[in-house]
Every structure is written in C-alpha cells, then in structure tokens.
Design a protein around this motif. Structure first.
Motif, mmCIF file in Angstrom:
data_model
loop_
_atom_site.group_PDB
_atom_site.id
_atom_site.type_symbol
_atom_site.label_atom_id
_atom_site.label_comp_id
_atom_site.label_asym_id
_atom_site.label_seq_id
_atom_site.Cartn_x
_atom_site.Cartn_y
_atom_site.Cartn_z
ATOM 1 N N ALA A 208 7.759 -5.116 8.983
ATOM 2 C CA ALA A 208 8.106 -6.431 9.535
ATOM 3 C C ALA A 208 7.700 -7.539 8.575
ATOM 4 N N LEU A 209 6.456 -7.488 8.088
ATOM 5 C CA LEU A 209 6.013 -8.497 7.116
ATOM 6 C C LEU A 209 6.749 -8.350 5.797
ATOM 7 N N ALA A 210 7.067 -7.118 5.416
ATOM 8 C CA ALA A 210 7.800 -6.910 4.166
ATOM 9 C C ALA A 210 9.167 -7.567 4.230
ATOM 10 N N ALA A 211 9.829 -7.489 5.393
ATOM 11 C CA ALA A 211 11.146 -8.120 5.532
ATOM 12 C C ALA A 211 11.037 -9.633 5.421
ATOM 13 N N MET A 212 9.988 -10.219 5.979
ATOM 14 C CA MET A 212 9.797 -11.668 5.864
ATOM 15 C C MET A 212 9.493 -12.058 4.425
ATOM 16 N N HIS A 213 8.624 -11.291 3.791
ATOM 17 C CA HIS A 213 8.236 -11.600 2.410
ATOM 18 C C HIS A 213 9.437 -11.537 1.483
ATOM 19 N N GLY A 214 10.366 -10.703 1.777
ATOM 20 C CA GLY A 214 11.516 -10.589 0.917
ATOM 21 C C GLY A 214 12.600 -11.610 1.180
ATOM 22 N N THR A 215 12.510 -12.357 2.287
ATOM 23 C CA THR A 215 13.598 -13.269 2.632
ATOM 24 C C THR A 215 13.141 -14.656 3.029
ATOM 25 N N THR A 216 12.135 -14.783 3.852
ATOM 26 C CA THR A 216 11.830 -16.084 4.453
ATOM 27 C C THR A 216 10.460 -16.642 4.109
ATOM 28 N N HIS A 217 9.565 -15.833 3.566
ATOM 29 C CA HIS A 217 8.181 -16.259 3.363
ATOM 30 C C HIS A 217 7.762 -16.092 1.914
ATOM 31 N N ARG A 218 6.829 -16.936 1.474
ATOM 32 C CA ARG A 218 6.221 -16.834 0.144
ATOM 33 C C ARG A 218 4.766 -16.407 0.315
ATOM 34 N N LEU A 219 4.269 -15.696 -0.665
ATOM 35 C CA LEU A 219 2.904 -15.169 -0.617
ATOM 36 C C LEU A 219 2.040 -15.849 -1.661
ATOM 37 N N ALA A 220 0.875 -16.312 -1.240
ATOM 38 C CA ALA A 220 -0.105 -16.903 -2.147
ATOM 39 C C ALA A 220 -1.477 -16.352 -1.802
ATOM 40 N N GLU A 663 10.294 -22.917 4.148
ATOM 41 C CA GLU A 663 10.667 -24.268 4.576
ATOM 42 C C GLU A 663 9.500 -25.234 4.439
ATOM 43 N N LEU A 664 8.286 -24.710 4.479
ATOM 44 C CA LEU A 664 7.109 -25.551 4.311
ATOM 45 C C LEU A 664 6.880 -25.835 2.827
ATOM 46 N N SER A 665 6.215 -26.957 2.556
ATOM 47 C CA SER A 665 5.918 -27.289 1.166
ATOM 48 C C SER A 665 5.007 -26.228 0.563
ATOM 49 N N ALA A 666 5.061 -26.112 -0.751
ATOM 50 C CA ALA A 666 4.258 -25.113 -1.445
ATOM 51 C C ALA A 666 2.777 -25.382 -1.207
ATOM 52 N N PRO A 667 1.972 -24.326 -1.009
ATOM 53 C CA PRO A 667 0.545 -24.547 -0.747
ATOM 54 C C PRO A 667 -0.159 -25.328 -1.838
ATOM 55 N N ALA A 668 0.275 -25.200 -3.090
ATOM 56 C CA ALA A 668 -0.373 -25.924 -4.184
ATOM 57 C C ALA A 668 0.563 -25.994 -5.373
ATOM 58 N N GLY A 669 0.101 -26.715 -6.366
ATOM 59 C CA GLY A 669 0.907 -26.888 -7.560
ATOM 60 C C GLY A 669 0.887 -25.670 -8.460
ATOM 61 N N GLU A 670 1.750 -25.695 -9.430
ATOM 62 C CA GLU A 670 1.877 -24.595 -10.381
ATOM 63 C C GLU A 670 0.562 -24.367 -11.107
ATOM 64 N N GLY A 671 0.076 -23.111 -11.056
ATOM 65 C CA GLY A 671 -1.130 -22.743 -11.780
ATOM 66 C C GLY A 671 -2.417 -23.156 -11.113
ATOM 67 N N ALA A 708 2.298 -31.390 -2.331
ATOM 68 C CA ALA A 708 1.497 -30.175 -2.143
ATOM 69 C C ALA A 708 0.027 -30.547 -2.141
ATOM 70 N N GLY A 709 -0.751 -29.829 -1.322
ATOM 71 C CA GLY A 709 -2.184 -30.054 -1.307
ATOM 72 C C GLY A 709 -2.833 -29.393 -2.488
ATOM 73 N N ARG A 710 -4.053 -29.797 -2.740
ATOM 74 C CA ARG A 710 -4.769 -29.170 -3.845
ATOM 75 C C ARG A 710 -5.019 -27.730 -3.518
ATOM 76 N N GLY A 711 -4.948 -26.923 -4.474
ATOM 77 C CA GLY A 711 -5.413 -25.625 -4.210
ATOM 78 C C GLY A 711 -4.700 -24.450 -4.752
ATOM 79 N N ALA A 712 -3.638 -23.966 -4.115
ATOM 80 C CA ALA A 712 -3.293 -22.558 -4.291
ATOM 81 C C ALA A 712 -2.411 -22.280 -5.473
ATOM 82 N N ARG A 713 -2.754 -21.244 -6.199
ATOM 83 C CA ARG A 713 -1.864 -20.694 -7.207
ATOM 84 C C ARG A 713 -0.897 -19.775 -6.487
ATOM 85 N N HIS A 714 0.387 -19.865 -6.801
ATOM 86 C CA HIS A 714 1.379 -19.010 -6.157
ATOM 87 C C HIS A 714 1.411 -17.686 -6.869
ATOM 88 N N ASP A 715 1.064 -16.656 -6.129
ATOM 89 C CA ASP A 715 1.088 -15.341 -6.721
ATOM 90 C C ASP A 715 2.401 -14.645 -6.503
#
Length: 809
Positions: A208-220, A663-671, A708-715
């Motif tokens: 279920a989570l794999a289907a979301m990760h592949g289509t609708t969700h980003r992982l950080a 649909e939500l803004s990215a958790p943080a900036g690049e890097g 984007a808020g301070r913080g997360a690198r997008h993995d």
C-alpha cells in the motif's frame, strides 16, 4: 433464519483473485463443518431426530449423512430463500415471522429427504428446532469469520457511516483539504525503504505504501535529536518545543523525582511545560484529533492519549476510546479473535527463536505475549477505527500513533521476520485509512512519518555480563551485586496497556515513592543505548572536577570500557566536555579536541550539534553515557533488555522518515537536512496552513505558504497523482476492491471525546482557518524559497512529473 452456508464471494480482481477464492472457500468449509457438527450433536440430544436407519448405522455412515444433509440444507437456503422472501413481501410481519420457522423446518425436512441413502428423520416440531439451531450456529460462525476480513469490515462500516449521514442530513463537507498524520512508531528511514522496494525478486513488504510512494507521495528523511525516543520526538513534533527532555526517563534534582515520558503523570507534566514554553496549544489546536499518542497536541478530540489518562473526567479518560470501540460487538469480535491469534503467534515465534538459539535474544515470557498483542492488535484496531471516524467526520487535522512495529522490534529485532510480519499487517491498516479518505466528506492528504528508527545490537548486559549500574558502582568503589539484574524496558506499549486497564503507575524506584534515597549511591537510568548517572546527594549538577575528587576512577572506568562510546560531563574550566577512550576529549564550547581522536566522530556529522544542545538543558544529569556504535551495521548496546533500541546516538535510530503527498510543498530545500523534531513541527504546521488556504485540492496556495521550511534533504521524490490515498494496487494488499471503502463517521463514537485543551467550538469557516501559533521559534531565520526540485541522488531515477501542478521532483 436461513443457514448461511455460502457467503457471497467478492468480485474477482486480477492481483488477488486466487487469494479471494481461497478465503471464500475456507469460509464455506468452516461453516459447513460447524453445521455438520451441530447436526450430529442435535441428533444425539433430541429423541425425535435421527440420522441413521432403525437397524443402526456406523459412525462413518452417520457422519456422511450429517455432512450431506448440512450441505443440502445450506444450498437450499442459498437458492430458495431469496425467492421465498420476494414472494412473501406482502405478508404481514407477524405472519411472516411465524412462516419463517415453518419454512426453515420444511427446508431441513426436504434436505434430509434428498440424502441419497440412509435418510434421517424428524417430526415437524423437531425439524423447526433443528433448523433454528443450525441457522444460529452457522450465522455465528460466518459472522466471526467475516470480522477478520478487512473487505467485509470496510463494507459494514461504510453502510453504517452512510446511514448515519443520511439520518443527520449532513451536507457537503468543507472544500479545503483535511490532513491525517500517521506515525509509524520506531520505523526508521532505511527499514522503510526496504519495505517499499522489497528484496530482489520479491514484492514490496508494504504494497500500500509502495503504491503511494511510486505515484502520489515523496519520501524524505529527518534526523532526530540526541534523545531519539517518542517522548522527545512527539513533544517536539506536536508542540514545537522539546527542550529539557534529555532522555526517555531522567532524574530531576530540584524536584527529587524521576520523570518517565510514557507514564501518564510524566506525559502530562511534559505537555504542560511545552505549552508554557511556547504559549501555543499545539499542532492540533484547530479542529484536531489526537489518537494513541503520548500528548494531545491541543486537539479538541482525544482517545488513548497518555497525557490525559490520569484525569478523572469522563471525557478525558484514556480508556474512553476503548469503551467506545468495544461497545460494538463486531469490533469486539474482530479484535478478540486477532488478539488470541497474536498471543499464539508470539508464543510460537519466541519458542522457535529459543530452540534455534538465535542471537541476540532477550527473554519474551511472562506478560510480554499479552503486551505485544495489545500493541499489535488492540491499540492498532482502536486507533485505526478512531482515525476512520475522524475522516468521515471531516475533521481538519488528525495525528495518530501506531506502536506495533516498535514494540515487536524491541524484543525481536528491527529487521527480524517477526517485525516484518507486523509491518505487512500495518500496511493493511494504512490501506484501509487511504481508501476511507477517498469517500470522506472533504478531500484528505495523508502524511506518514516516524518519530525515530531503531538500531539493532546485543544488550550491554548480554555482551559484557554486567549492567551499566554495575559498571558505575564498580567505578565508584561500591559493592556490586553478584547476581546480574535486568534493567526494565521502557517500551511504550506496557504503559499504554496499564493506562487502558486503569492500573496505577508502576514505581520505578520500588519502596521509595519514586524518589531515590540520599546516600544510597549513584542513580543509574537507561533510555535505550543512552545511560544517565546522577548523584542525588549532591545539589545541582556535579562537575567533572568534583567527580574526579570524589570518585577518581569513575570517569575513566566508564570512558575506557569497550561498550561505551562517549560520556558527556560538565567541566568547571571548559564547560560541557565529551570524554572518549584513552583520554580523548571534545570541548564543546571551543570545539577543541584533545588527547587523540574525536569521540563523537563515529556518530556522524550531526552528533556535535545535538550533544551541545542537550548539554544546555537544565535537567541534564551529572553523566550522560552513550554506548559504542558499530560503523558498518549501526549496531549499539542497549542498557535495557532490548535487541532493537532507540534513545541515544548511533545507527538507524537517528533516521526517521517523512512520506508526504506531492501536492504539499517540499519539506526543505535542495541539499538541506531536516534536523530535529522542532524543525519537523514547522514543516507540518506549514502544510496545515497550505491546506487551509486551498479551496480546491491541488491548487497552489499563496507565495509564502509555498515556501519550504528549513530542514529536509530529499532522499527521493515522486510525481503527483491523486491526493491523499493509495490507488487500487494498494487496496489489493488485503484483497478488497475500490467499492469496498469503509466509512466510520462516529460509528465507534471515538470522534466525540473532547480533549483537555479543547477550545469552545467555533462554527462555520473556523475549520478551514490557518493553524494558529508561531511558525518559527525565536531566533530562527526566515524559511528559504521553495525549491524547484528535490530529488535524492539515490532515487533520481524515480522522478515523475506532477499531474496537479505540484513541483517536478
């Protein structure tokens, strides 16, 4: 009163058709078996009912006759009853009630007549009685089997929810999206990636989570504080402040008490301090709900929240959610069957581990099978039902914690087969929530996150034959018990179970009322692989110089032990100092490293920052002890009886995850890296504000909300798709289809328990207002502009374009 021999088979779907057919066949076989046994028992009890010839028959002959008779009776019920019901629609209700018994008895008499040999016999009155008892037994069996099936469970809840909405005349819900935050307690970033991608040649562990990760969700990923445990992380996530929480449990000299994060009294005190520090009620203050958490987050509605468990008000009791859930017999049956199965599963798994002499291993006897079943079944079922009720009520913000994986991983290991099976079952619950969100009265976005990870490893006691307390006492020149004792585990589920049963808090220091006796020697506490040493008879924080004078061998005994990674102490001359082996030291105020290599180097680049921050807490103990970490595997040595642990530094325990809709803004900036629970709070609050400003799902908000808020690198990142929910592939994880969506709309009653911090209800648009409270703590810079991308170098190949105008990731 027809015999439910042949339950309806759900429509076939390609991914799960064979599993569905097999499950339906097993249900038919089970009901047939129960009906046959019921028929045999009645033949032995009732004098006017027999299944053998007057001359007598063998047991095989009688059993075959009963099986054929039960099967024919069930088949006639499935085929004839629908026709009879249609033909008798115009018959008055009282007459129809009498006819039901007569017709049911007639069907049984006909079934016995159709047995090809050795016909049974029964007079008219007996046939009616036998038919009624068989119908009741088969219906009960069919119901018990149905409540274990997620598809049947969802269909039932959907019908109840739709019926309630029609009865109340509920209109169209808000156009702004609601947000559901689901915390998978203890599931680290690396372990989640394994579950999403699966082993080579195997399907994902969590489809279920794999289907979301592949289509609708980003992982950080996000990095925890030094205190990598639920108390510190969830307090920071929900309130934006977790200062002065150095560990899971610690001793406060000014109060003379031990504070434990997962005790109702400790959770209530930490929540009070956070509200006082920030001046804000919390992340969930605006039409929110808190489910299964340590803290309420300022939510209007709470269930199974430990910080309010000690309150006596009817609405504030932690047990209110359990009462509401188990008042429904179907819920009670579903959970009771699963509870018994889980106890048996744990018994088999622990016995297998013992027979195979698996290492590392910790004792799993006593009450642990019941505690595990509570965490993996009762808490999961009640929390998921609460979330479904919130979704179908259209609540704006929901935060729920599922502790099943964390509890099992503590005792079986984070990557053990036992823990992986728990993840698979949790995935079905997440699919249930996702599908329910598709039928909610408002659009929903579902965010999945963890509060920390878990690091594997042999316990300190198992590796070295003594506890941390033994080592401290030896360094102080005090006597050490010849019998090595066990350090009690701090797993969350144990205290949640005690709160659910309304049991008093278990005293940490037996016979002292929770207060250590002065002159009894050092007080040693454990929080995973983090140890805390305090000297209660010394007021204020004891300095390194004082310890060297009073116990000259103590610090070197600890620092030079092969199972110890570093110590944090306070020097009168240099301020906070980290001590390592062979006389090495890192002076945190100046950054100077003396005497050899930096003792914090093996713990990663963020170690200096989090240790320096903790050194400034007012509740920091005299000595903080962190175990050694194995660089390759990330293994640590817990000072508690846990082979999967968290609470200190080292290994996967410091890497949480954040799986959010694109649909939500990215958790943080690049890097950039998302470091600390307080930073994560800002991201979640920003997302709530974005949702409050959107009148149509997927449209862009105002410019400052898009930042984007301070913080997360997008993995890793994926493209946009349908918001808040898994597509059909996720649903097939439990063999259900798009039409089998559950509704909960207060079915359980758990969406109606007001929390202690609940403001007066505000009608109308207030549900969609921006979340109140400060967006950043004092001294934090403005947020960076929202990045155009955000791919991880690890997963750049997963890039997909957005379908709803979200940024390409």
């Amino acid at each position: 009163m027809r015999l439910w021999m042949f339950p309806p088979i759900p429509p076939l779907r390609a991914p799960g058709r064979w599993r569905n057919l097999g499950a339906a066949a097993l249900r038919v076989l089970a009901v047939w078996t129960v009906s046959t046994l019921t028929l045999l028992v009645l033949a032995a009890v009732l004098p006017d009912f027999r299944l053998q010839s007057p001359e007598g028959s063998s047991a095989t002959f009688i059993g075959t006759t009963a099986a054929i008779g039960a099967g024919v009776f069930g088949l006639l019920g499935a085929l004839v009853w629908p026709v009879l019901v249609r033909a008798l629609l115009l018959v008055p209700a009282l007459v129809l009630g009498a006819l039901v018994f007569f017709l049911n008895g007639s069907l049984l008499w006909l079934a016995l007549s159709l047995v090809p040999y050795g016909r049974g016999s029964a007079d008219a009155g007996t046939a009616v009685v036998v038919a009624a008892v068989m119908s009741a037994a088969s219906s009960a069996t069919s119901t018990a089997l149905a409540v274990r099936d997620d598809g049947a469970y969802r269909r039932r809840l959907a019908r109840l929810a739709d019926r309630r909405r029609r009865r109340e005349g509920a209109g169209e819900g808000p156009r702004t999206p609601g947000t559901v935050f689901v915390q998978l307690d203890g599931l680290g970033y690396d372990m989640l990636r394994e579950a999403l991608h699966g082993a080579p040649g195997e399907p994902p562990l969590m489809p279920a989570l794999a289907a979301m990760h592949g289509t609708t969700h980003r992982l950080a990923r996000w990095r925890t504080d030094w205190s990598s445990q639920t108390g510190a992380s969830q307090l920071g996530i929900l309130y934006g402040c977790n200062r002065d929480v150095p560990a899971f449990r610690w001793y406060e000299k000014d109060r003379g008490e031990v504070i434990v994060s997962n005790r109702p009294s400790g959770a209530a005190e930490l929540q009070r301090r956070a509200v006082e520090e920030t001046g804000d009620r919390g992340l969930l203050a605006q039409d929110g709900a808190s489910r299964g958490n340590l803290f309420s987050g300022g939510a209007e509605q709470v269930a199974l929240v430990l910080s309010v468990a000690a309150r006596r008000g009817r609405e504030n009791r932690s047990r209110a959610g359990y009462f509401a859930y188990f008042s429904d017999p179907a819920n009670a049956t579903r959970t009771a069957v699963s509870f018994v199965a889980e106890v048996l599963r744990e018994t088999v798994q622990s016995t297998r581990a013992r027979l195979r002499r698996e290492r590392p291993r910790v004792p799993r006897g006593g009450l642990y099978p019941l505690i595990r079943a509570f965490a993996t079944v009762v808490q999961r079922d009640v929390v998921v039902a609460s979330v479904l009720g919130d979704v179908f009520s259209g609540r704006t913000a929901v935060y729920a914690d599922l502790v099943a994986y964390d509890e099992v991983a503590h005792h079986s290991g984070p990557r053990s087969r036992d823990a992986r099976l728990v993840l698979r079952r949790l995935d079905r619950s997440l699919a249930l929530i996702a599908k329910a969100a598709e039928r909610a009265p408002r659009p929903y976005r579902i965010v999945f996150l963890s509060d920390h990870g878990q690091s594997p490893g042999e316990t300190f006691r198992g590796a070295y034959g003594l506890t941390l307390e033994d080592l401290v006492r030896a360094g102080c020149g005090l006597s050490v018990s010849r019998r090595v004792g066990r350090t009690p585990s701090g797993a969350e589920a144990r205290e949640a179970a005690r709160a659910a049963l309304h049991r008093p808090e278990d005293g940490l220091l037996r016979g002292t009322g929770g207060r250590p006796q002065r002159g009894a020697g050092p007080l040693v506490l454990a929080s995973g692989n983090l140890g805390l040493v305090s000297f209660p008879d010394v007021p204020g924080r004891m300095s390194m110089e004082q310890m060297d004078k009073r116990h000259p061998a103590l610090l070197r005994t600890l620092a030079d032990h092969p199972g110890i990674g570093f110590l944090l102490v306070h020097s009168e001359e240099h301020g906070p100092v980290v001590l390592g082996r062979d006389g090495s030291a890192h002076r945190l105020e100046s950054g100077e490293v003396v005497g050899g290599s930096d003792p914090l180097a093996p713990f990663g680049p963020g170690a200096v920052e989090v240790v320096r921050r903790t050194a400034g807490f007012r509740n920091v103990p005299d000595i903080m002890v962190n175990s050694v970490v194995e660089p390759e595997s990330g293994a640590v040595h817990a000072f508690e009886e846990q082979i999967g642990s968290h609470g200190g530094l080292g290994g996967p325990q410091n890497q949480g995850f954040l799986l959010s809709p694109v649909e939500l803004s990215a958790p943080a900036g690049e890097g950039e890296e998302l470091a600390g629970a307080e930073r994560l709070h800002l991201v979640l609050r920003r997302w709530l504000n974005e949702a409050a400003e959107e009148s149509v799902p997927g449209t862009a908000g105002t410019e400052d909300v898009q930042r984007a808020g301070r913080g997360a690198r997008h993995d890793d990142a994926t493209g946009a798709g349908d918001p808040a929910g898994a597509g059909d592939p996720a649903v097939t994880a439990d063999g259900t289809g798009p039409g089998d969506v559950a509704g909960m709309a207060d079915v359980t009653g758990m969406a109606d328990v007001p929390g202690p911090d609940a403001p007066a209800p505000v009608p109308g648009p207030s549900r969609d207002a921006r979340v109140p409270g400060p967006l950043k703590p004092p001294g934090q810079d403005d947020r960076p502009a929202r990045p155009e991308g955000g791919d991880s170098q690890d997963d750049a190949g997963d890039r997909r374009s957005s379908r709803r105008g979200a940024p390409t990731s």
